[in-house]
Design an enzyme around this catalytic site. Structure first.
Site, PDB file in Angstrom:
ATOM      1  N   HIS A   9     -16.524  69.571  23.613  1.00 30.07           N
ATOM      2  CA  HIS A   9     -16.279  68.078  24.622  1.00 30.07           C
ATOM      3  C   HIS A   9     -14.807  68.060  24.789  1.00 30.07           C
ATOM      4  O   HIS A   9     -13.903  69.033  24.239  1.00 30.07           O
ATOM      5  CB  HIS A   9     -17.010  67.031  23.945  1.00 30.07           C
ATOM      6  CG  HIS A   9     -16.411  66.637  22.810  1.00 30.07           C
ATOM      7  ND1 HIS A   9     -17.025  66.786  21.479  1.00 30.07           N
ATOM      8  CD2 HIS A   9     -15.315  66.155  22.160  1.00 30.07           C
ATOM      9  CE1 HIS A   9     -16.302  66.185  20.308  1.00 30.07           C
ATOM     10  NE2 HIS A   9     -15.177  65.753  20.951  1.00 30.07           N
TER      11      HIS A   9
HETATM   12  P1  TYD Z   1     -19.728  65.051  17.380  1.00 29.95           P
HETATM   13  O1  TYD Z   1     -18.513  64.170  18.225  1.00 29.95           O
HETATM   14  O2  TYD Z   1     -20.781  65.621  18.288  1.00 29.95           O
HETATM   15  O3  TYD Z   1     -19.115  65.953  16.512  1.00 29.95           O
HETATM   16  P2  TYD Z   1     -18.142  67.060  16.688  1.00 29.95           P
HETATM   17  O4  TYD Z   1     -17.139  66.996  17.802  1.00 29.95           O
HETATM   18  O5  TYD Z   1     -17.458  67.589  15.246  1.00 29.95           O
HETATM   19  O6  TYD Z   1     -19.223  68.481  16.895  1.00 29.95           O
HETATM   20  O7  TYD Z   1     -20.113  63.799  16.562  1.00 29.95           O
HETATM   21  C1  TYD Z   1     -21.370  63.849  15.715  1.00 29.95           C
HETATM   22  C2  TYD Z   1     -22.111  62.695  15.351  1.00 29.95           C
HETATM   23  O8  TYD Z   1     -21.208  61.635  14.780  1.00 29.95           O
HETATM   24  C3  TYD Z   1     -22.363  61.972  16.983  1.00 29.95           C
HETATM   25  O9  TYD Z   1     -23.824  61.425  16.836  1.00 29.95           O
HETATM   26  C4  TYD Z   1     -21.392  60.779  17.121  1.00 29.95           C
HETATM   27  C5  TYD Z   1     -20.994  60.499  15.792  1.00 29.95           C
HETATM   28  N1  TYD Z   1     -19.685  60.040  15.565  1.00 29.95           N
HETATM   29  C6  TYD Z   1     -19.602  58.684  15.215  1.00 29.95           C
HETATM   30  O10 TYD Z   1     -20.424  57.881  15.054  1.00 29.95           O
HETATM   31  N2  TYD Z   1     -18.380  58.246  15.069  1.00 29.95           N
HETATM   32  C7  TYD Z   1     -17.111  58.954  15.274  1.00 29.95           C
HETATM   33  O11 TYD Z   1     -16.056  58.645  14.951  1.00 29.95           O
HETATM   34  C8  TYD Z   1     -17.305  60.195  15.705  1.00 29.95           C
HETATM   35  C9  TYD Z   1     -16.276  61.283  15.523  1.00 29.95           C
HETATM   36  C10 TYD Z   1     -18.655  60.890  15.651  1.00 29.95           C
END
Ligand code: TYD
Length: 138
Positions: free
Chosen positions: A49
């Site tokens: 992303h």
């Molecule tokens: P995601 O952004 O998909 O993780 P990555 O970029 O590491 O692949 O986040 C995973 C899950 O965690 C998603 O449901 C959103 C949640 N999340 C939060 O609740 N707070 C946060 O600060 C972050 C970074 C993610």
């Protein structure tokens, strides 16, 4: 948008060990409102992303991993394997993390609280946003 900036943290070592520090105006490029870290990682890549406005600073405080940075024009894969070096994840830079070592702890300092609306999770939408902002001169 610049793919990333590399920030070398200040190291203060003595016979007791090493203290590593970054503070505003000396290593920290923005005020931090949130931290999170990834641990217990495996072979599944993460990220995929970009953010519209969020600024982040990533550091592997243990182990190593690779980060792909993609600003729509250039792409680069960088290995993060030092707890003394941080890489910025700038707004509108698509990023993917992979090749985590078994012991990897990936720490992220973020300029804003979590806001799902700030995510661009679709790569084609990301490219469209980049090209429309370059057409409008932003
Ligand atoms: P995601 O952004 O998909 O993780 P990555 O970029 O590491 O692949 O986040 C995973 C899950 O965690 C998603 O449901 C959103 C949640 N999340 C939060 O609740 N707070 C946060 O600060 C972050 C970074 C993610």
């Amino acid at each position: 948008m610049k793919l990333y900036d590399e920030i070398n943290f200040t190291r203060i070592g003595d016979e007791r060990g090493v203290l590593t520090v970054a503070e505003l105006k000396n290593g920290l490029p923005f005020e931090v409102k949130r931290i999170y870290f990834l641990s217990d990682l495996n072979e599944i890549p993460r990220g995929f992303h970009a953010h519209y406005t969020l600024k982040q600073l990533a550091v592997c405080i243990q182990g190593s991993c690779d980060i792909l940075f993609d600003n729509g024009a250039d792409k680069k894969v960088v290995t993060l394997d030092s707890r003394h070096v941080g890489l910025t994840i700038n707004p509108m830079v698509w990023h993917e993390m992979r090749n985590f070592s078994e012991d990897c702890i990936f720490l992220v300092l973020a300029s804003e609280c979590y806001e799902e609306a700030d995510y661009v999770r679709d790569y084609d939408l990301f490219l469209n946003c980049i090209s429309s902002s370059s057409l409008s001169g932003h």
